[in-house]
Write a protein that holds these residues in place. Structure first.
Motif, PDB file in Angstrom:
ATOM      1  N   GLU A  19       0.815  -1.209   0.000  1.00  0.00           N
ATOM      2  CA  GLU A  19       0.000   0.000   0.000  1.00  0.00           C
ATOM      3  C   GLU A  19       0.848   1.257   0.000  1.00  0.00           C
ATOM      4  OE1 GLU A  19      -2.482  -0.536   3.370  1.00  0.00           O
ATOM      5  OE2 GLU A  19      -3.912  -1.860   2.346  1.00  0.00           O
ATOM      6  N   ARG A  20       1.972   1.241   0.698  1.00  0.00           N
ATOM      7  CA  ARG A  20       2.880   2.387   0.655  1.00  0.00           C
ATOM      8  C   ARG A  20       3.449   2.571  -0.748  1.00  0.00           C
ATOM      9  NH1 ARG A  20       5.187   4.243   5.417  1.00  0.00           N
ATOM     10  NH2 ARG A  20       6.168   5.770   4.029  1.00  0.00           N
ATOM     11  N   HIS A  21       3.753   1.465  -1.398  1.00  0.00           N
ATOM     12  CA  HIS A  21       4.301   1.538  -2.759  1.00  0.00           C
ATOM     13  C   HIS A  21       3.265   2.059  -3.750  1.00  0.00           C
ATOM     14  CE1 HIS A  21       6.366   0.492  -6.450  1.00  0.00           C
ATOM     15  NE2 HIS A  21       5.376  -0.305  -6.795  1.00  0.00           N
ATOM     16  N   LEU A  22       2.005   1.679  -3.551  1.00  0.00           N
ATOM     17  CA  LEU A  22       0.960   2.080  -4.486  1.00  0.00           C
ATOM     18  C   LEU A  22       0.722   3.580  -4.469  1.00  0.00           C
ATOM     19  CD1 LEU A  22      -1.668  -0.754  -3.951  1.00  0.00           C
ATOM     20  CD2 LEU A  22       0.057  -0.564  -5.752  1.00  0.00           C
ATOM     21  N   GLU A  23       1.075   4.279  -3.385  1.00  0.00           N
ATOM     22  CA  GLU A  23       0.880   5.718  -3.314  1.00  0.00           C
ATOM     23  C   GLU A  23       1.752   6.467  -4.310  1.00  0.00           C
ATOM     24  OE1 GLU A  23       1.228   7.244   0.609  1.00  0.00           O
ATOM     25  OE2 GLU A  23       0.112   5.611   1.531  1.00  0.00           O
ATOM     26  N   ALA A  24       2.881   5.860  -4.710  1.00  0.00           N
ATOM     27  CA  ALA A  24       3.803   6.547  -5.616  1.00  0.00           C
ATOM     28  C   ALA A  24       3.916   5.887  -6.985  1.00  0.00           C
ATOM     29  CB  ALA A  24       5.194   6.629  -4.976  1.00  0.00           C
ATOM     30  N   VAL A  32      -3.386  -3.435  -9.268  1.00  0.00           N
ATOM     31  CA  VAL A  32      -4.040  -3.905  -8.046  1.00  0.00           C
ATOM     32  C   VAL A  32      -5.530  -3.563  -8.067  1.00  0.00           C
ATOM     33  CG1 VAL A  32      -4.120  -3.636  -5.541  1.00  0.00           C
ATOM     34  CG2 VAL A  32      -1.927  -3.833  -6.705  1.00  0.00           C
ATOM     35  N   SER A  33      -5.870  -2.382  -8.574  1.00  0.00           N
ATOM     36  CA  SER A  33      -7.274  -1.998  -8.647  1.00  0.00           C
ATOM     37  C   SER A  33      -8.070  -2.941  -9.539  1.00  0.00           C
ATOM     38  CB  SER A  33      -7.385  -0.556  -9.158  1.00  0.00           C
ATOM     39  OG  SER A  33      -8.731  -0.167  -9.282  1.00  0.00           O
ATOM     40  N   ARG A 305      10.525   1.054  -4.584  1.00  0.00           N
ATOM     41  CA  ARG A 305       9.782   0.197  -5.499  1.00  0.00           C
ATOM     42  C   ARG A 305       9.865  -1.244  -5.009  1.00  0.00           C
ATOM     43  NH1 ARG A 305       8.248   2.361 -10.194  1.00  0.00           N
ATOM     44  NH2 ARG A 305       8.028   0.284 -11.096  1.00  0.00           N
ATOM     45  N   LEU A 306       8.759  -1.992  -5.139  1.00  0.00           N
ATOM     46  CA  LEU A 306       8.696  -3.384  -4.748  1.00  0.00           C
ATOM     47  C   LEU A 306       8.681  -4.258  -5.989  1.00  0.00           C
ATOM     48  CD1 LEU A 306       5.959  -3.215  -1.962  1.00  0.00           C
ATOM     49  CD2 LEU A 306       8.428  -3.233  -1.671  1.00  0.00           C
ATOM     50  N   GLU A 307       9.295  -5.360  -5.893  1.00  0.00           N
ATOM     51  CA  GLU A 307       9.306  -6.302  -7.000  1.00  0.00           C
ATOM     52  C   GLU A 307       8.266  -7.391  -6.735  1.00  0.00           C
ATOM     53  OE1 GLU A 307      14.046  -5.898  -8.119  1.00  0.00           O
ATOM     54  OE2 GLU A 307      13.168  -7.825  -7.555  1.00  0.00           O
ATOM     55  N   ASN A 308       7.408  -7.643  -7.698  1.00  0.00           N
ATOM     56  CA  ASN A 308       6.425  -8.707  -7.555  1.00  0.00           C
ATOM     57  C   ASN A 308       7.107 -10.044  -7.583  1.00  0.00           C
ATOM     58  OD1 ASN A 308       4.338  -6.870  -7.505  1.00  0.00           O
ATOM     59  ND2 ASN A 308       4.079  -6.909  -9.737  1.00  0.00           N
ATOM     60  N   PRO A 309       6.754 -10.941  -6.665  1.00  0.00           N
ATOM     61  CA  PRO A 309       7.390 -12.253  -6.647  1.00  0.00           C
ATOM     62  C   PRO A 309       6.924 -13.102  -7.829  1.00  0.00           C
ATOM     63  CG  PRO A 309       5.623 -12.145  -5.020  1.00  0.00           C
ATOM     64  CD  PRO A 309       5.764 -10.796  -5.577  1.00  0.00           C
TER      65      PRO A 309
END
Length: 309
Positions: A19-24, A32-33, A305-309
């Motif tokens: 959720e923190r990543h989705l803000e930016a 995700v939406s 940035r997060l990497e999707n597994p």
């Protein structure tokens, strides 16, 4: 990860990071939406939340309408407090005191000490005083609530321009009136000749501030104007050129009046200042978003940035 987030099986720590990543990150937020919408689980919940929010807004508007009919308008003291807050820290701090002291000192030198260079000195330093007021009006060094006010819809460049207008509204009429009241040597520019150059310098400082910050920009512009006016005066006086005062040396007052006439007098000179002011205003308009305070601008929170597994 999007599917696990949508069905609620994602661990709490990973959910918070996502959720923190989705803000930016707009692309990830869109993904995700879509995943949440495809599950259909959140549709009823979102509809209920939307209905609750709309009902709360309607109740709040009805309450405000009823309160406005029974309560009087804000008192003059409250309105004055809001106006002073919008005007900025400079109008509530030592800058106004310094401005009044400069005006009083100029009048004292002219009529108390008989110094005929009071008006040239005032014209030389008058454009610097609004720059100092602007520097003290905006930024984290001047306003303890800067981060809060900068994130509001009226923050950023709009707040900076409001406070700049307040500084100019106080300094320009006061300094012009005092300048007209002071006597001056022959050839000295008129008391209002510095207004357009001062406006150009302020706009130039604001435009430069979009790159280096408001306080640094005003310092650079003020130093540039001061050196441009005073260095030629001291150079001519030290070389002994110009009008002679009995000892072959030029009086600094005369040299200063001549230098100010070059920068302030004449239609072409004033036209040049008008063009410079227009150009600086154009740069400021193009750079207006640089004053916005937002997480993605580098002046707020930064998101990894997060990497999707």
């Amino acid at each position: 990860m999007s599917a696990r987030y949508a069905d609620g099986s994602l661990p709490e720590s990973a959910t918070w990071s996502l959720e923190r990543h989705l803000e930016a990150c707009t692309p990830c937020a869109t993904t995700v939406s879509r995943a949440v919408g495809a599950t259909g689980v959140a549709t009823a919940v979102l509809a209920e939340i939307r209905g609750s929010v709309l009902l709360a807004i309607a109740e709040a508007e009805a309450h405000e309408a009823a309160g406005a009919a029974h309560h009087p308008s804000p008192s003059p003291n409250r309105r004055l407090g809001r106006a002073l807050w919008a005007a900025g820290p400079a109008l509530r701090g030592p800058w106004v005191v310094a401005l009044l002291l400069v005006c009083a000192a100029a009048a004292g030198l002219a009529y108390g000490a008989g110094f005929d260079g009071a008006r040239p000195l005032l014209l030389a330093f008058a454009p610097v005083l609004p720059l100092a007021g602007v520097a003290l009006s905006y930024g984290p060094h001047a306003d303890p609530m800067y981060e809060i006010s900068a994130t509001t819809p009226s923050g950023g460049l709009r707040l900076l321009l409001t406070r700049t207008a307040a500084v100019l509204g106080v300094s320009l009429p006061l300094l012009t009136a005092v300048g007209a009241f002071l006597p001056g040597p022959p050839g000295i520019p008129g008391a209002a000749a510095w207004l357009l150059p001062a406006l150009a310098l302020v706009l130039g400082a604001l435009a430069l501030g979009s790159y280096v910050g408001c306080r640094t920009a005003t310092g650079i512009v003020a130093a540039g104007w001061t050196f441009a006016v005073l260095l030629p005066v001291f150079s001519v006086s030290g070389d002994g050129g110009g009008d002679s005062g009995g000892d072959g040396r030029t009086l600094p007052v005369t040299a200063l009046a001549e230098q100010l006439a070059q920068y302030l007098s004449g239609v072409s000179v004033q036209g040049g200042w008008a063009v410079a002011a227009a150009l600086c205003a154009g740069v400021l308009a193009l750079r207006r978003h640089s004053f916005d305070f937002s997480p993605g601008s580098g002046r707020g929170l930064r998101f990894d940035r997060l990497e999707n597994p």
